[in-house]
Design an enzyme around this catalytic site. Sequence first.
Site, PDB file in Angstrom:
ATOM      1  N   HIS A 282       0.826  -1.216   0.000  1.00 50.45           N
ATOM      2  CA  HIS A 282       0.000   0.000   0.000  1.00 50.45           C
ATOM      3  C   HIS A 282       0.857   1.262   0.000  1.00 50.45           C
ATOM      4  CE1 HIS A 282      -3.757   2.204   1.226  1.00 50.45           C
ATOM      5  NE2 HIS A 282      -2.850   3.057   1.701  1.00 50.45           N
ATOM      6  N   GLU A 283       1.792   1.338   0.930  1.00 52.58           N
ATOM      7  CA  GLU A 283       2.591   2.552   1.048  1.00 52.58           C
ATOM      8  C   GLU A 283       3.553   2.712  -0.138  1.00 52.58           C
ATOM      9  OE1 GLU A 283       1.725   4.770   3.037  1.00 52.58           O
ATOM     10  OE2 GLU A 283       0.398   3.517   4.244  1.00 52.58           O
ATOM     11  N   GLU A 312      -4.790   7.794  -3.139  1.00 52.79           N
ATOM     12  CA  GLU A 312      -5.179   6.525  -2.533  1.00 52.79           C
ATOM     13  C   GLU A 312      -5.469   5.467  -3.588  1.00 52.79           C
ATOM     14  OE1 GLU A 312      -5.586   4.143   0.812  1.00 52.79           O
ATOM     15  OE2 GLU A 312      -4.799   6.177   0.571  1.00 52.79           O
TER      16      GLU A 312
END
Length: 515
Positions: A282-283, A312
């Site tokens: 995700h990051e 996002e």
Amino acid sequence: MNIKDALERLKAKDAEVVRLGQIIALLEWDQETYMPEDASKERAAQTALLAGMRHERIIDAEWSDLFSAVGIGEEGALNESSAPNPQAADSADSAGEVGAAFFREVHKRWKKAVNVPKKLVEDLARETSLSQSAWVNSRKNDDYDSFAPHLATVIELEKEYAAAVSPEGDIYDTLLDDYEPGARGDQLSVLFDELLKGLNPILESILSRPAVSAPFLNQSYPIDKQDIFGKRIQEFMGFDAKRGRLDLSAHPFTTTLGPDDIRVTTRYDERNVFSGLFSNIHEAGHGLYEQGMGLSVRGTTLADGAGLGIHESQSRFWENIVGRSRAFWDFWFHDFTTLFPDCLEGVGVEDFYRAVNIVRPSLIRVDADEVTYSYHIIIRFRLERALISGDLTVDDLPGAWRESYKKYLGIEPMNDADGCLQDVHWSCGLLGYFPTYALGNLYAAQFANAMEKEIGSLDDVFRRGDSGAVLGWLRREIHEHGRIHTPENLCRRVTGDSVNPTFFLDYLRTKYRAG
């Protein structure tokens, strides 16, 4: 002052604001990673000082003169009539797409800030820094009462800030605009109602089936090996470790300290191997966006995501559409089992894939599956709107949180650490941020649909362990443009439509054969 000199001065002033923001981000990153626990008061004072200095540069009177000199009108657009300088027409003709966006964004930043008192900016920086430190301890000790006064202070300061920015505007919409430009709370409420209408039958269909059994998840997965695999996946994705680094924090996040200094963090749990794995993916998705900013926007206020919903979408795309796909694990499962042979003895890729995609209501947002994740966001969106409007008090938040989880997901937290204390956002004053996570899900599926039309099946790409075509498409269509386009315009430019939950819902129905 001639047009050329005015333009150069605008760029120089913007560069100062950007660099001060990066220095503040460095202090905040350090606070989340390596700062000694007892240093919070000193750090709060440092952050407040720098925030005040940055604010002074944003509202400096020279901006207004420079805007007039280059022909920037009331709404931040170039027009000849707004400028006394006869060269304004040439300025408008030569600015181009990047220049026009630069003028739009620096003018918007100035217009928002010019009526905000410096003291309020300093107070916000100081109190959110103290609040964040208080949150860490309150969450660790499951002690909401000690955090509540900090939250109340932060909310009041955020409301005061919004009222200064837009005296006649809706307070929540003003805060929301800082994270998703152009978005409005009422519009998002309608969008999320439509999303819930589609999600409910999908979730009901999945939960009506026998639960997936994955006893191999209840094992101890050594953290050093989790870290090896996480870094390996980040490299595969294209994250450049020479222009970024990975560290640990209580809550995973990504911070940009410059175009070649992107900091991503994660957290590992020996008993929950998916927590660190998907945080890493995700990051890194956020980090790829930041590392992909084009040369035309670097060093300026345009070197940022179009909006946090778009930002996002990049992390949710890699985390879910890629990282939870069968094709991804067809390629990577052997490497994973090599690192954890004892934990996965006798486990096949199909069993593992099913475990990766277990769907069930849960309490912790960052560990939620891709079907129930949006419920977590909609709950927070509605609660924070109520906190801002005054319909919900800080003292009543824990109870409202429990009631919301029971209503939407049929479960209740047994404590506040797993309830309203689980997220760092409100402690940092990020009110209006949460809805961008659900928007990210929608954008991600919509972008993936457009991507496949151009490069072909994503399953085919990832089954052979190739990320180059995917990253190249993301760079070309999204990353390199930074903040040149608004979220709405970027989505239309890439997909031909505004954000639409249909793509995300269709993706879930197809994957889970539900609804």
